[in-house]
Scaffold this active site. Structure first.
Site, PDB file in Angstrom:
ATOM      1  N   LYS A   1       0.835  -1.205   0.000  1.00 27.61           N
ATOM      2  CA  LYS A   1       0.000   0.000   0.000  1.00 27.61           C
ATOM      3  C   LYS A   1       0.867   1.250   0.000  1.00 27.61           C
ATOM      4  O   LYS A   1       1.998   1.214   0.486  1.00 27.61           O
ATOM      5  CB  LYS A   1      -0.859   0.018   1.279  1.00 27.61           C
TER       6      LYS A   1
ATOM      7  N   TYR B   1       8.736  30.220  12.769  1.00 30.52           N
ATOM      8  CA  TYR B   1       7.361  30.692  12.904  1.00 30.52           C
ATOM      9  C   TYR B   1       6.960  30.739  14.373  1.00 30.52           C
ATOM     10  O   TYR B   1       7.393  29.912  15.169  1.00 30.52           O
ATOM     11  CB  TYR B   1       6.410  29.754  12.158  1.00 30.52           C
TER      12      TYR B   1
HETATM   13  C1  LIG Z   1      -2.061  -2.629   5.905  1.00 23.47           C
HETATM   14  C2  LIG Z   1      -2.615  -3.945   6.127  1.00 23.47           C
HETATM   15  C3  LIG Z   1      -1.769  -5.023   6.451  1.00 23.47           C
HETATM   16  C4  LIG Z   1      -0.293  -4.885   6.719  1.00 23.47           C
HETATM   17  O1  LIG Z   1      -0.118  -4.494   8.058  1.00 23.47           O
HETATM   18  P1  LIG Z   1       1.345  -4.397   8.733  1.00 23.47           P
HETATM   19  O2  LIG Z   1       1.071  -4.167  10.145  1.00 23.47           O
HETATM   20  O3  LIG Z   1       2.021  -3.257   8.071  1.00 23.47           O
HETATM   21  O4  LIG Z   1       2.018  -5.672   8.464  1.00 23.47           O
HETATM   22  C5  LIG Z   1      -2.329  -6.272   6.547  1.00 23.47           C
HETATM   23  N1  LIG Z   1      -3.661  -6.460   6.361  1.00 23.47           N
HETATM   24  C6  LIG Z   1      -4.484  -5.448   6.073  1.00 23.47           C
HETATM   25  C7  LIG Z   1      -5.927  -5.719   5.884  1.00 23.47           C
HETATM   26  C8  LIG Z   1      -4.008  -4.159   5.965  1.00 23.47           C
HETATM   27  O5  LIG Z   1      -4.838  -3.153   5.700  1.00 23.47           O
END
Ligand SMILES: *Cc1c(COP(=O)(O)O)cnc(C)c1O
Length: 700
Positions: A368, A593
Site C-alpha cells: 500500500k 514561525y
Molecule cells: C495494511 C494492512 C496489512 C499490513 O499491516 P502491517 O502491520 O504493516 O504488516 C495487513 N492487512 C491489512 C488488511 C491491511 O490493511
C-alpha cells in the site's frame, strides 16, 4: 561562518609529507650532518605523530567509526604493498635467504618497504585505542599509552640508557632479534592516536597567542633533548623523544584554531605523497644517472630533496585531480532531501520472514501507499526476486500499477473499489475484497467472473461480514458472477502483549475458524485463508493459514518492544536532507514561525532542507527529537516549516554547508530508527513511512 573548517590541518598535512621526504633524502649536506640531525632527525619527527593524530581526531569527530578508519587504512596498505612489489623485486627482497620469515614480520609489523611501517602500526593500534576509548575518557587512555611509549623510547632515542643495564640490554636485544624498531603499533602509534582523540573531545583553545608561546617553548625542549641525546650518542634510531608528544599536541591544537576553508585536495595529496615518495627517490636517481647529473640531483642534498619533492607533488597532484574527475559523484549530488532504500536489507527481511511462516503458508507482501513510501517498482522487483508472488494493495490504481510491473503475481485489493470499475478488476486480473452483501451484489451486476476474497469482521468493526450470521454468506457462493478464491480477517490488537488483548485476538481467531468450519461443513470451498499481518506473524506464528499479509516488518520498521524478533529485521529506509546554511543566535533571540524557539544561550543553528510537505510533522521539536549530522545529534528546534526545518548544531563543530543530515537511519556510530522517529511524532512507523512526501527523491 559558512564553510569554515580545518584548513589549517589540511595544509599542514602536506608540509608533514614533505618533512617525511626530508627524513628520507636528507636536507643539508652529505658531509657535516648536524644540520640534518636537527632538521630531519629531530624537528621533522613531528610529521608522523601529526598524521596519527589527524586519524584519531577526525575518526572521533566524525562519529567514532573506528572500523571504517581501519578498513580505509588496510585498503591503502594493500595498494601500497602492490605498488612497491616491483621495487621489492629490484632490490632483491625476495632473494634473501630468510625472506619468508622476514616477509611475514614485515607484512604484520614493519611494512614491506621502509616507509610502509606506518600502515601496520595504525592497523595494530586502531582497534586497541578504539576499544579503550569506548570505555574510558581520552585522557585516561593516554595515561595507559604513556608507559608503552616510554618502553619504546628505551629502544629508540634512549637506547644508550638501556645499554647501561645488562638486564635491560638482554631484553631489548631479544626484542631486536625479531623486530627492527620500537616505533610501531604497540609502543608508538597508540599514544598519538589517543592524543588526536583528546583534541577531538576538547573545545577549541581560547588563547592562540599563549598557545604559540607554549609551542615554541616545547620546540626548544625538543631540540635541547634531541641534540643532547645525539651528542651522547644514545639513539639507536631517532623517531621518539620525550618532548615529542608535547610538541605534537600543542602544534595540533594550534592548527585546529586555523579555521580556513577545508582543502580536500591537499589532504588527499599528502597521503599520496607519503606513499609514493620512495618511488620518486628511485626515479630521481634514475633520471640523474641517465643524464649524468648525479653530482647535482643526487649528491647535492638540497637539490635532491627539492627534486624528489617537486616530482612527488606533481605526480600526487595529477593523480588526485584525475581521480576526482573519474570518481563518480555520489548519487546524492544535487539532491535536496531523499529516501535511501537498501534493497539488500529488503531481500534479507523477506528471507527471514519466509522462514518464520507457519507450515505451508506464503508471504503476501503489503505494498500500500507506494510500498510504505519505499517506491512500488523497485520493491516489487526485489521481492519477486526473493520468491514472493502474492501482493496486497489498497486501491485499484495501485493494483493496476503493480500489474504493469508484475504480469503474473497474485494481487489483492484490500480496500474499496467502485463497482463500476469491475471490468478493470477483470482486465488486470486483480482480486477484490468483498465485505458486505450489498457490495457483493453490485460487483456481481457490474461484471462476470470477478475474483474476490471475502473479508470477515471478527472484532475490528471496520470492514467485513459478521461471523454471527454465517447463513448470510451462503448465497455468495452460489452467485455465478463471483469467484470466491479466499477468505480473511484482520486482527486489531495483535501487537499488544496485554492479557486482555491476547484473549481478544484468540477470540477473533476462533470466530474466523468457526465460520470456516461452518462453510466447509456445507460443502463450500472457502479458498485461501489469511489472518495475520506483521505483528500477527511475530506474536502468533502458530496460526495455520495460506498467506500472511506482511507490511511493516518487511520494511524493517517493526518495534522490538512489541516483539524481540523484530531486531532480526534490518531497516530498509533512511531519510536524509542537507545543511542549507548556518547562522549564530545570541541569547534571547528567537527562531522560526511563532518565534517558537528561544535561545537561552548563544547558539548556532543549521537550516535543513526538509519540511512537513515531505512528511516531517510540524511539531517534531516538542518531544526532544534530534537529527544526525557528522554522526552526532543535533536537536530539532522551533516549528518545522513546509520545506525546511531548524536544528541546533552548537555542539557539532565540523558541520558545513551542504553536509548530509539524517532524520531516519544511521550516521557514524549513531542511528535513529523509524520506531524512534515515530515515537517523537506520537505515532507508529506505518504512518510516518506511508506519508513521506512524493517529492522526496528515491535512491536505491
Ligand atoms: C495494511 C494492512 C496489512 C499490513 O499491516 P502491517 O502491520 O504493516 O504488516 C495487513 N492487512 C491489512 C488488511 C491491511 O490493511
Amino acid at each position: 561562518m559558512k564553510g569554515r573548517s580545518y584548513g589549517g590541518l589540511d595544509t599542514f598535512r602536506l608540509i608533514a609529507a614533505l618533512m617525511v621526504i626530508s627524513i628520507h633524502t636528507g636536507l643539508v649536506s652529505l658531509e657535516t650532518n648536524w644540520g640534518d640531525t636537527v632538521l630531519c632527525g629531530i624537528l621533522a619527527r613531528v610529521a608522523v605523530p601529526f598524521f596519527l593524530m589527524t586519524t584519531g581526531f577526525f575518526t572521533l569527530r566524525q562519529g567514532g567509526n573506528w572500523t571504517r578508519a581501519w578498513r580505509k587504512t588496510a585498503l591503502l596498505y594493500v595498494i601500497a604493498i602492490v605498488l612497491y612489489l616491483p621495487l621489492n623485486f629490484y632490490t632483491g627482497y625476495f632473494a634473501e635467504p630468510d625472506f619468508v620469515r622476514r616477509g611475514f614480520l614485515d607484512l604484520l609489523f614493519e611494512g614491506t618497504f621502509y616507509h610502509l611501517w606506518y600502515f601496520p602500526a595504525v592497523l595494530l593500534a586502531l582497534p586497541v585505542v578504539a576499544v579503550l576509548l569506548k570505555h574510558l575518557k581520552p585522557s585516561v587512555v593516554i595515561v595507559i599509552c604513556i608507559p608503552f611509549y616510554l618502553a619504546g623510547l628505551l629502544g629508540d632515542s634512549y637506547y644508550g640508557l638501556t645499554a647501561l643495564s645488562p638486564e635491560l640490554t638482554r631484553i631489548y636485544d631479544g626484542y631486536f632479534a625479531i623486530f627492527e624498531y620500537t616505533r610501531n603499533g604497540l609502543f608508538y602509534a597508540p599514544l598519538f592516536l589517543s592524543l588526536g582523540a583528546l583534541c577531538a573531545s576538547r573545545p577549541e583553545p581560547k588563547h592562540p597567542g599563549r598557545r604559540t608561546a607554549a609551542l615554541l617553548g616545547a620546540l626548544v625542549l625538543l631540540l635541547g633533548e634531541g641534540i643532547s641525546l645525539h651528542l651522547a650518542g644514545w639513539p639507536r634510531h631517532d623517531s621518539m623523544y620525550l618532548a615529542l608528544p608535547l610538541v605534537s599536541y600543542l602544534l595540533f591544537r594550534l592548527l585546529c584554531v586555523c579555521r580556513a576553508q577545508a582543502k580536500p585536495v591537499l589532504r588527499e595529496m599528502s597521503g599520496v605523497v607519503y606513499i609514493i615518495h620512495p618511488m620518486m627517490i628511485v626515479a630521481v636517481r634514475g633520471i640523474a644517472g641517465i643524464l649524468g647529473l648525479d653530482w647535482l640531483l643526487v649528491n647535492c642534498l638540497p637539490i635532491h630533496f627539492f627534486s624528489v619533492s617537486v616530482l612527488s607533488l606533481a605526480v600526487a597532484g595529477a593523480f588526485v585531480l584525475l581521480a576526482r574527475r573519474i570518481r563518480r559523484p555520489p548519487p546524492t549530488v544535487g539532491l535536496r532531501a531523499w529516501r535511501e532504500i537498501d534493497l539488500q536489507a529488503l531481500r534479507q527481511n523477506a528471507k527471514v520472514l519466509q522462514s518464520w511462516l507457519p507450515q505451508g503458508a506464503k508471504l503476501m507482501a503489503v505494498l500500500k501507499a507506494e510500498a510504505y513510501g519505499h517506491g512500488m517498482e523497485a520493491t516489487v522487483r526485489t521481492l519477486a526476486d526473493s520468491g514472493v508472488d502474492a501482493f496486497a494493495v489498497a486501491t485499484l490504481e495501485e493494483g493496476i500499477a503493480l500489474r504493469r510491473i508484475d504480469g503474473t503475481a497474485f494481487i489483492l485489493i484490500l480496500g474499496y473499489t467502485d463497482p463500476s470499475a469491475a471490468p478493470y478488476l477483470k482486465r488486470y486480473h486483480l482480486t477484490q475484497t468483498v465485505f458486505d452483501a450489498e457490495y457483493a451484489a453490485a460487483l456481481s451486476r457490474a461484471a462476470k467472473g470477478v475474483r474476490v476474497h471475502l473479508k470477515i469482521d471478527t472484532g475490528m468493526h471496520r470492514l467485513g461480514f459478521s461471523p454471527d450470521d454465517p447463513d448470510a454468506l451462503i448465497p455468495l457462493f452460489a452467485d455465478p458472477n463471483l469467484k470466491i478464491d479466499g477468505m480473511f480477517t484482520h486482527f486489531c490488537v495483535a501487537d499488544s502483549k496485554r492479557e486482555s488483548d491476547i484473549e481478544f485476538t484468540e477470540q477473533q481467531r476462533a470466530a474466523f475458524e468457526g465460520l470456516v468450519e461452518f462453510l466447509r461443513a456445507r460443502g463450500l470451498n472457502v479458498g485461501k485463508l489469511h489472518l495475520q499481518s506483521s505483528y500477527g506473524l511475530l506474536n502468533y506464528p502458530q496460526i495455520p493459514c495460506d498467506y500472511v499479509r506482511v507490511g511493516i516488518a518487511l520494511y524493517g520498521a517493526a518495534d522490538p518492544a512489541k516483539n524481540e524478533r523484530a531486531k532480526e529485521l534490518r531497516p530498509v529506509l533512511a531519510l536524509r536532507a542537507r545543511v542549507v546554511t548556518l547562522h549564530s543566535l545570541g541569547a534571547g533571540e528567537t527562531a522560526g514561525y511563532d518565534r517558537a524557539f528561544l535561545a537561552q544561550n548563544p547558539c548556532r543553528l543549521a537550516t535543513v532542507s526538509i519540511g512537513y510537505a515531505d512528511g516531517v510533522p510540524r511539531n517534531l521539536a516538542e518531544t526532544g527529537a534530534y537529527v544526525l549530522i557528522c554522526g552526532q545529534r543535533a536537536p530539532v528546534v522551533g516549528l518545522v516549516c513546509m520545506d525546511q526545518m531548524l536544528v541546533d548544531v552548537s555542539r557539532i563543530e565540523t558541520v558545513e554547508q551542504g553536509m548530509d543530515v539524517t532524520l531516519i537511519g544511521r550516521d557514524g556510530g549513531e542511528e535513529i530508527t523509524c520506531v524512534q522517529f515515530s515515537e517523537w511524532c506520537g505515532t507508529i512507523p506505518n504512518e510516518i513511512l506511508s506519508r513521506l512526501g512524493p517529492r522526496l527523491s528515491l535512491l536505491y
